[in-house]
Design a protein around this motif. Structure first.
Motif, PDB file in Angstrom:
ATOM      1  N   VAL A  64      23.414  79.312 -30.912  1.00 23.90           N
ATOM      2  CA  VAL A  64      22.656  80.252 -31.737  1.00 23.90           C
ATOM      3  C   VAL A  64      23.404  81.578 -31.784  1.00 23.90           C
ATOM      4  O   VAL A  64      23.985  82.016 -30.783  1.00 23.90           O
ATOM      5  CB  VAL A  64      21.236  80.454 -31.175  1.00 23.90           C
ATOM      6  CG1 VAL A  64      20.434  81.415 -32.038  1.00 23.90           C
ATOM      7  CG2 VAL A  64      20.522  79.120 -31.065  1.00 23.90           C
ATOM      8  N   SER A  65      23.397  82.205 -32.931  1.00 20.08           N
ATOM      9  CA  SER A  65      24.072  83.486 -33.088  1.00 20.08           C
ATOM     10  C   SER A  65      23.562  84.485 -32.053  1.00 20.08           C
ATOM     11  O   SER A  65      22.370  84.560 -31.757  1.00 20.08           O
ATOM     12  CB  SER A  65      23.830  84.030 -34.497  1.00 20.08           C
ATOM     13  OG  SER A  65      24.296  85.358 -34.610  1.00 20.08           O
ATOM     14  N   ASP A  66      24.483  85.259 -31.511  1.00 18.21           N
ATOM     15  CA  ASP A  66      24.122  86.238 -30.485  1.00 18.21           C
ATOM     16  C   ASP A  66      23.128  87.266 -31.016  1.00 18.21           C
ATOM     17  O   ASP A  66      22.247  87.732 -30.292  1.00 18.21           O
ATOM     18  CB  ASP A  66      25.383  86.933 -29.973  1.00 18.21           C
ATOM     19  CG  ASP A  66      25.105  87.839 -28.790  1.00 18.21           C
ATOM     20  OD1 ASP A  66      24.646  87.329 -27.751  1.00 18.21           O
ATOM     21  OD2 ASP A  66      25.327  89.060 -28.906  1.00 18.21           O
ATOM     22  N   SER A  67      23.242  87.612 -32.298  1.00 17.10           N
ATOM     23  CA  SER A  67      22.319  88.584 -32.886  1.00 17.10           C
ATOM     24  C   SER A  67      20.896  88.050 -32.948  1.00 17.10           C
ATOM     25  O   SER A  67      19.932  88.822 -32.924  1.00 17.10           O
ATOM     26  CB  SER A  67      22.784  88.949 -34.299  1.00 17.10           C
ATOM     27  OG  SER A  67      22.819  87.795 -35.131  1.00 17.10           O
ATOM     28  N   ILE A  68      20.750  86.723 -33.002  1.00 17.70           N
ATOM     29  CA  ILE A  68      19.421  86.102 -33.001  1.00 17.70           C
ATOM     30  C   ILE A  68      18.925  85.902 -31.579  1.00 17.70           C
ATOM     31  O   ILE A  68      17.769  86.192 -31.260  1.00 17.70           O
ATOM     32  CB  ILE A  68      19.463  84.748 -33.748  1.00 17.70           C
ATOM     33  CG1 ILE A  68      19.785  84.970 -35.229  1.00 17.70           C
ATOM     34  CG2 ILE A  68      18.140  84.004 -33.608  1.00 17.70           C
ATOM     35  CD1 ILE A  68      19.950  83.672 -36.007  1.00 17.70           C
ATOM     36  N   ARG A  69      19.810  85.406 -30.704  1.00 17.05           N
ATOM     37  CA  ARG A  69      19.400  85.059 -29.342  1.00 17.05           C
ATOM     38  C   ARG A  69      18.857  86.268 -28.571  1.00 17.05           C
ATOM     39  O   ARG A  69      17.895  86.148 -27.811  1.00 17.05           O
ATOM     40  CB  ARG A  69      20.580  84.432 -28.604  1.00 17.05           C
ATOM     41  CG  ARG A  69      20.192  83.748 -27.297  1.00 17.05           C
ATOM     42  CD  ARG A  69      21.349  83.008 -26.669  1.00 17.05           C
ATOM     43  NE  ARG A  69      22.364  83.919 -26.182  1.00 17.05           N
ATOM     44  CZ  ARG A  69      23.558  84.070 -26.725  1.00 17.05           C
ATOM     45  NH1 ARG A  69      23.894  83.360 -27.781  1.00 17.05           N
ATOM     46  NH2 ARG A  69      24.443  84.904 -26.221  1.00 17.05           N
ATOM     47  N   LYS A  70      19.450  87.418 -28.768  1.00 14.49           N
ATOM     48  CA  LYS A  70      19.019  88.586 -27.995  1.00 14.49           C
ATOM     49  C   LYS A  70      17.666  89.132 -28.454  1.00 14.49           C
ATOM     50  O   LYS A  70      17.068  89.942 -27.761  1.00 14.49           O
ATOM     51  CB  LYS A  70      20.070  89.679 -28.071  1.00 14.49           C
ATOM     52  CG  LYS A  70      20.218  90.338 -29.435  1.00 14.49           C
ATOM     53  CD  LYS A  70      21.300  91.391 -29.417  1.00 14.49           C
ATOM     54  CE  LYS A  70      21.428  92.098 -30.759  1.00 14.49           C
ATOM     55  NZ  LYS A  70      22.505  93.115 -30.724  1.00 14.49           N
ATOM     56  N   LEU A  71      17.175  88.668 -29.611  1.00 15.20           N
ATOM     57  CA  LEU A  71      15.868  89.111 -30.101  1.00 15.20           C
ATOM     58  C   LEU A  71      14.735  88.202 -29.631  1.00 15.20           C
ATOM     59  O   LEU A  71      13.567  88.496 -29.889  1.00 15.20           O
ATOM     60  CB  LEU A  71      15.865  89.153 -31.634  1.00 15.20           C
ATOM     61  CG  LEU A  71      16.824  90.139 -32.302  1.00 15.20           C
ATOM     62  CD1 LEU A  71      16.816  89.939 -33.812  1.00 15.20           C
ATOM     63  CD2 LEU A  71      16.457  91.578 -31.950  1.00 15.20           C
ATOM     64  N   CYS A  72      15.068  87.089 -28.942  1.00 18.77           N
ATOM     65  CA  CYS A  72      14.074  86.068 -28.604  1.00 18.77           C
ATOM     66  C   CYS A  72      13.908  85.936 -27.095  1.00 18.77           C
ATOM     67  O   CYS A  72      14.803  86.273 -26.315  1.00 18.77           O
ATOM     68  CB  CYS A  72      14.473  84.711 -29.185  1.00 18.77           C
ATOM     69  SG  CYS A  72      14.752  84.707 -30.964  1.00 18.77           S
ATOM     70  N   ASP A  73      12.750  85.401 -26.692  1.00 19.27           N
ATOM     71  CA  ASP A  73      12.514  85.009 -25.301  1.00 19.27           C
ATOM     72  C   ASP A  73      12.878  83.532 -25.161  1.00 19.27           C
ATOM     73  O   ASP A  73      12.356  82.692 -25.902  1.00 19.27           O
ATOM     74  CB  ASP A  73      11.043  85.217 -24.921  1.00 19.27           C
ATOM     75  CG  ASP A  73      10.688  86.690 -24.782  1.00 19.27           C
ATOM     76  OD1 ASP A  73      11.606  87.486 -24.513  1.00 19.27           O
ATOM     77  OD2 ASP A  73       9.509  87.043 -24.959  1.00 19.27           O
ATOM     78  N   PRO A  74      13.760  83.166 -24.228  1.00 15.69           N
ATOM     79  CA  PRO A  74      14.189  81.766 -24.109  1.00 15.69           C
ATOM     80  C   PRO A  74      13.117  80.890 -23.473  1.00 15.69           C
ATOM     81  O   PRO A  74      12.434  81.293 -22.531  1.00 15.69           O
ATOM     82  CB  PRO A  74      15.430  81.864 -23.213  1.00 15.69           C
ATOM     83  CG  PRO A  74      15.207  83.103 -22.402  1.00 15.69           C
ATOM     84  CD  PRO A  74      14.448  84.056 -23.280  1.00 15.69           C
ATOM     85  N   VAL A  75      12.981  79.663 -23.985  1.00 16.18           N
ATOM     86  CA  VAL A  75      12.071  78.658 -23.430  1.00 16.18           C
ATOM     87  C   VAL A  75      12.872  77.365 -23.263  1.00 16.18           C
ATOM     88  O   VAL A  75      12.981  76.562 -24.200  1.00 16.18           O
ATOM     89  CB  VAL A  75      10.850  78.417 -24.339  1.00 16.18           C
ATOM     90  CG1 VAL A  75       9.888  77.422 -23.687  1.00 16.18           C
ATOM     91  CG2 VAL A  75      10.134  79.718 -24.648  1.00 16.18           C
ATOM     92  N   PRO A  76      13.475  77.138 -22.104  1.00 10.32           N
ATOM     93  CA  PRO A  76      14.296  75.928 -21.930  1.00 10.32           C
ATOM     94  C   PRO A  76      13.449  74.691 -21.694  1.00 10.32           C
ATOM     95  O   PRO A  76      12.517  74.702 -20.884  1.00 10.32           O
ATOM     96  CB  PRO A  76      15.148  76.272 -20.701  1.00 10.32           C
ATOM     97  CG  PRO A  76      14.324  77.262 -19.933  1.00 10.32           C
ATOM     98  CD  PRO A  76      13.535  78.043 -20.944  1.00 10.32           C
ATOM     99  N   PHE A  77      13.746  73.605 -22.403  1.00 12.49           N
ATOM    100  CA  PHE A  77      13.121  72.303 -22.198  1.00 12.49           C
ATOM    101  C   PHE A  77      14.117  71.401 -21.466  1.00 12.49           C
ATOM    102  O   PHE A  77      15.298  71.378 -21.806  1.00 12.49           O
ATOM    103  CB  PHE A  77      12.734  71.672 -23.536  1.00 12.49           C
ATOM    104  CG  PHE A  77      11.317  71.951 -23.953  1.00 12.49           C
ATOM    105  CD1 PHE A  77      10.437  70.922 -24.210  1.00 12.49           C
ATOM    106  CD2 PHE A  77      10.862  73.244 -24.072  1.00 12.49           C
ATOM    107  CE1 PHE A  77       9.130  71.169 -24.591  1.00 12.49           C
ATOM    108  CE2 PHE A  77       9.566  73.519 -24.459  1.00 12.49           C
ATOM    109  CZ  PHE A  77       8.681  72.475 -24.713  1.00 12.49           C
ATOM    110  N   ARG A  78      13.637  70.669 -20.465  1.00 14.50           N
ATOM    111  CA  ARG A  78      14.489  69.777 -19.675  1.00 14.50           C
ATOM    112  C   ARG A  78      14.289  68.328 -20.114  1.00 14.50           C
ATOM    113  O   ARG A  78      13.266  67.977 -20.698  1.00 14.50           O
ATOM    114  CB  ARG A  78      14.156  69.906 -18.180  1.00 14.50           C
ATOM    115  CG  ARG A  78      14.130  71.336 -17.660  1.00 14.50           C
ATOM    116  CD  ARG A  78      15.460  72.015 -17.787  1.00 14.50           C
ATOM    117  NE  ARG A  78      15.427  73.372 -17.265  1.00 14.50           N
ATOM    118  CZ  ARG A  78      16.406  74.249 -17.410  1.00 14.50           C
ATOM    119  NH1 ARG A  78      17.504  73.905 -18.075  1.00 14.50           N
ATOM    120  NH2 ARG A  78      16.304  75.478 -16.909  1.00 14.50           N
ATOM    121  N   ALA A  79      15.272  67.487 -19.797  1.00 18.78           N
ATOM    122  CA  ALA A  79      15.152  66.052 -20.075  1.00 18.78           C
ATOM    123  C   ALA A  79      13.998  65.456 -19.268  1.00 18.78           C
ATOM    124  O   ALA A  79      13.742  65.865 -18.130  1.00 18.78           O
ATOM    125  CB  ALA A  79      16.463  65.339 -19.737  1.00 18.78           C
TER     126      ALA A  79
END
Length: 485
Positions: free
Chosen positions: A140-155
């Motif tokens: 994901v573009s860095d300009s987009i990623r820094k505006l969002c809260d990450p939600v990691p999904f695991r296998a």
């Protein structure tokens, strides 16, 4: 309707695994305000990212607008579709409108020209909740990623997959043995969608499913790598091993990596030593194949790595735990680290006006010392994330804590700026209202003076005046002529 769609989770409570991610999404939705940051859900395909987003909208009674990679995602299209939706309310009476941008890590090429930049602008001014979905966070573009809260999904674990498959079989009134369910769970490698599709393909036209049905339903009734590795360590006859190796679609070098991974789980040291000896001989022929580009040698490499290893387990019936090669995981981790280092060098290079390559080769160690002296200030200055800060601090726990504190400070500053902007707008509106009230009061106190109409001259006097003028006009030339003579 295929089973993957029929048994798609309808509510967040139905999502398997990823409890922490589900709780984060629930808390975000319940406490959402126009000041809330968008969510960026990341994880491998088929583990429930899109299903979770749709289930969240259903639980919150939100309308959904979904934009995925199959749509045209140019700057113009995104601003027209998602941009308007992100700032307007629902037309169908829903409380809010959830904007879902799927495959956000695939905004590349001419078809998506300007799309990443448009999405970043939309996220900054969105007045509706937005969720982005991606397989790779760093795609994901860095300009987009820094505006969002990450939600990691695991296998999803194999045990959880097996339990879900058993529930589906019960609903479909299909008998399925434990061996078959285990084969599905292990073959899908944590991919729920793949597991359900595999079960559906195996159960078509049947009321009972056995392990053999699972094997023959994979890859258009061709042997999978799991079949081949299992046959090798079960000490299957040469004829069966060769048949499986011909039907398997994997290349010999890939097959060797799978067999090598399982060799480490062999408990008997003599069998383990014999397996590695056969693998090393096969590796010699693989090397000769690559050097000489003489692919006929592949058959010798394949025979050594399969039948040669199987010979060590003839009649033993050994069943190893078949897992993807660990080197793949290490390569994936290395690829991620390389991407993180590249984005870190780009940020630091921009901040210090130094080429990115020189940052990585020369200045990274020096900048690591600067970061260690004041990690919070360094993180805020260069807008680093937790992974980038970990490279500088060499401490993942400390980097996560510093990044969390930086996020908190940034959010407080953003809230303060929004309050100041709102106060300025309110003051401007108040001044405008006061000017309008003053103008209205002036108009009431100083009403306009009506104009007094002037009387028009009488029609008769006007006629007489005109007549006398004509008469004088006629006499004037005559009088002048007499005076001349």
């Amino acid at each position: 309707m295929d089973w993957a769609e029929r048994y798609r989770p309808e509510h967040l409570a139905d999502i398997l695994g990823n409890n922490a991610a589900v709780r984060q999404m629930t808390d975000w939705a319940r406490n959402w305000t126009p000041d809330s940051r968008p969510l960026l859900i990341t994880g491998k395909p088929g583990i429930g990212k899109t299903s979770a987003a749709l289930a969240l909208a259903r639980d919150m009674n939100w309308e959904v607008l979904e934009l995925n990679a199959s749509d045209a995602r140019t700057k113009t299209v995104i601003e027209r579709v998602a941009g308007n939706s992100a700032t307007t309310t629902s037309l169908f009476g829903a409380e809010r409108k959830l904007i879902i941008i799927d495959e956000a890590d695939n905004l590349e090429g001419n078809a998506d020209r300007g799309g990443a930049r448009a999405i970043a602008e939309i996220l900054k001014g969105a007045r509706q909740p937005v969720i982005l979905i991606a397989n790779d966070a760093y795609g994901v573009s860095d300009s987009i990623r820094k505006l969002c809260d990450p939600v990691p999904f695991r296998a999803i674990t194999a045990a959880t997959l097996e339990k879900r498959m058993r529930e589906i079989c019960a609903k479909e009134e299909i008998s399925c043995g434990s061996d078959a369910l285990t084969a599905i769970a292990e073959s899908s490698a944590g991919d729920m969608r793949s597991a359900v599709n595999m079960l559906f393909a195996s159960a078509t036209g049947k009321t009972a499913i056995a392990a053999d049905d699972i094997n023959t339903s994979q890859k258009d009734e061709r042997a999978s790598i799991f079949d081949l590795v299992a046959g090798v360590y079960a000490g299957a006859p040469d004829a069966k091993i060769q048949k499986l190796s011909r039907e398997c679609e994997e290349k010999p070098d890939t097959v060797m990596q799978w067999i090598e991974e399982s060799a480490a789980t062999v408990a008997n040291p003599h069998q383990r030593r014999g397996a590695y000896a056969a693998l090393s001989r096969g590796d010699i022929y693989l090397g000769r194949t690559m050097r000489r580009q003489y692919y006929t040698l592949w058959r010798y490499a394949t025979s050594l790595m399969t039948s040669g290893v199987a010979k060590e387990f003839a009649g033993a019936g050994f069943r190893p735990r078949i897992m993807p090669p660990s080197r793949w995981r290490r390569m994936g981790t290395a690829k991620k680290q390389k991407t993180v280092r590249r984005t870190l060098a780009a940020k630091l290079g921009e901040g210090y006006s130094i080429p990115d390559a020189q940052i990585q080769k020369i200045y990274l160690d020096l900048l690591s010392r600067f970061a260690a002296d004041a990690p919070l200030a360094f993180c805020e200055r260069h807008d680093l994330d937790a992974d980038q800060l970990t490279i500088l601090l060499h401490d993942k726990t400390e980097a996560a804590a510093v990044f969390k504190e930086a996020q908190k400070i940034a959010k407080e500053k953003e809230t303060k700026m929004k309050k100041v902007s709102a106060a300025k707008r309110a003051a401007a509106r108040k001044a405008e209202e006061e000017r309008a009230a003053e103008l209205e009061r002036f108009r009431r106190e100083n009403p306009p003076v009506p104009l007094v109409p002037q009387p028009e001259p009488a029609a008769e006097s006007g006629t007489e005046t005109l007549a006398s003028f004509e008469e004088e006009k006629k006499k004037a030339p005559t009088q002048a002529t007499l005076d001349f003579f």
